[in-house]
Design a protein around this motif. Sequence first.
Motif, PDB file in Angstrom:
ATOM      1  N   LEU A   1     -33.059 -12.564 -43.232  1.00 23.56           N
ATOM      2  CA  LEU A   1     -33.050 -14.249 -42.189  1.00 23.56           C
ATOM      3  C   LEU A   1     -33.848 -14.069 -41.118  1.00 23.56           C
ATOM      4  N   ASP A   2     -34.867 -15.165 -41.079  1.00 25.57           N
ATOM      5  CA  ASP A   2     -35.505 -15.791 -40.159  1.00 25.57           C
ATOM      6  C   ASP A   2     -35.712 -15.839 -38.886  1.00 25.57           C
ATOM      7  N   HIS A   3     -36.090 -15.683 -38.115  1.00 24.07           N
ATOM      8  CA  HIS A   3     -35.598 -15.848 -36.697  1.00 24.07           C
ATOM      9  C   HIS A   3     -35.558 -17.211 -36.458  1.00 24.07           C
ATOM     10  N   GLN A   4     -35.662 -18.200 -37.320  1.00 24.04           N
ATOM     11  CA  GLN A   4     -35.488 -19.276 -37.016  1.00 24.04           C
ATOM     12  C   GLN A   4     -33.706 -19.727 -37.739  1.00 24.04           C
ATOM     13  N   GLY A   5     -33.307 -18.417 -38.031  1.00 29.25           N
ATOM     14  CA  GLY A   5     -31.676 -18.817 -38.591  1.00 29.25           C
ATOM     15  C   GLY A   5     -32.027 -19.552 -39.873  1.00 29.25           C
ATOM     16  N   MET A   6     -32.928 -18.896 -40.695  1.00 32.94           N
ATOM     17  CA  MET A   6     -33.116 -19.536 -41.946  1.00 32.94           C
ATOM     18  C   MET A   6     -33.440 -18.657 -42.789  1.00 32.94           C
ATOM     19  N   LEU A   7     -32.543 -19.081 -44.180  1.00 32.84           N
ATOM     20  CA  LEU A   7     -32.053 -17.646 -45.133  1.00 32.84           C
ATOM     21  C   LEU A   7     -33.423 -17.781 -46.196  1.00 32.84           C
ATOM     22  N   HIS A   8     -33.962 -16.764 -46.310  1.00 32.02           N
ATOM     23  CA  HIS A   8     -34.626 -17.208 -47.897  1.00 32.02           C
ATOM     24  C   HIS A   8     -34.725 -15.756 -48.553  1.00 32.02           C
ATOM     25  N   ASN A   9     -34.723 -16.033 -49.906  1.00 34.33           N
ATOM     26  CA  ASN A   9     -34.493 -14.710 -51.086  1.00 34.33           C
ATOM     27  C   ASN A   9     -35.716 -14.228 -51.338  1.00 34.33           C
ATOM     28  N   ILE A  10     -35.241 -13.057 -51.060  1.00 41.54           N
ATOM     29  CA  ILE A  10     -36.454 -11.981 -50.651  1.00 41.54           C
ATOM     30  C   ILE A  10     -37.423 -11.708 -51.872  1.00 41.54           C
ATOM     31  N   GLU A  11     -37.077 -11.944 -53.205  1.00 39.11           N
ATOM     32  CA  GLU A  11     -38.097 -12.148 -53.878  1.00 39.11           C
ATOM     33  C   GLU A  11     -38.944 -13.038 -53.749  1.00 39.11           C
ATOM     34  N   ARG A  12     -38.676 -14.280 -53.534  1.00 41.13           N
ATOM     35  CA  ARG A  12     -39.420 -15.296 -53.480  1.00 41.13           C
ATOM     36  C   ARG A  12     -40.444 -14.806 -52.109  1.00 41.13           C
TER      37      ARG A  12
END
Length: 303
Positions: A268-279
């Motif tokens: 999770l970034d500081h804007q509250g968005m989820l991201h895949n770790i591999e990507r």
Amino acid sequence: MALAVVVALFVMLSLDALVLHSQDAGQMRFDAAEIQSVMQDENPAADAAIAEPSSIDLLSLISRGGRFMIPIGIMSLLVVALATERLLTLRQSKIIPRTLVDELYAISEPAENFSPNIAFHTCNDFPSPAATAIRTMLLRTGQPIGEIEDAVKETIQREADGHAAPIRWLNLAAAATPLMGLLGTVWGMIVAFHESTTLTADRSRSEQLSEGIYTALVTTLAGLIVAIPAAIFAQYLENRLAKLFNQIEKVAFDLTPRMAHFVGRRRLDHQGMLHNIERAKMNSEPTRPPAPPVPPKVRSEAN
């Protein structure tokens, strides 16, 4: 004839004795009445003296305390200000809002549908120490559970220390104010004994010492009046602080297991968005330019 004379003489003596007895009785009655009136005149004065004891005025006591009452007065204002501020700050609605807790538990049920980004935005809607601790936990999404719990504990401890700092001043007031009062008392006793060495003719040594000791004990009384409430408020606020932050820790540790299926997969970034770790790793790695061709080796033929 002789018998008649004797009888007459006996009668005269009896009459004289009766007259003297009546006069003495009247005199005794007069003296008793006079004594009773005097006693009645004296008793109201004594009763009035007993019924009207000398009262102790608070303002006169404060004025008798002298300059040692000034720091004690400052401490009393500090105790009132800090106690009022902490009582207003350490409320459940300020530290751990009930609406925030209810929404977080609603998001986390069922556990497989827990969404860190929704929980992150919910924490932003309720700014508080509880929201800060939960937000720190959510920003560790994708990390091992042990590291997330350690980060939550550090955040909670840091927030608790910030709220406990003003309470330490109450503890200081509870410890220092009686010493201030004792200092004033010791100084007053020294002055009283010093002044008793030079007495005027109209004053006794015991009268001088009793007045000096009475004045000297005022500062000790004032110090205790300030210190006792300060100690009570400090203990109450410390217990309340510990209770509220234990509730924050409980809520955080209840939500931590819901983040287990994100470990190593998403963050999770500081804007509250989820991201895949591999990507994210692939995007963060810089592209390397192709290596230049290796020139062929030139063999020198020996002639």
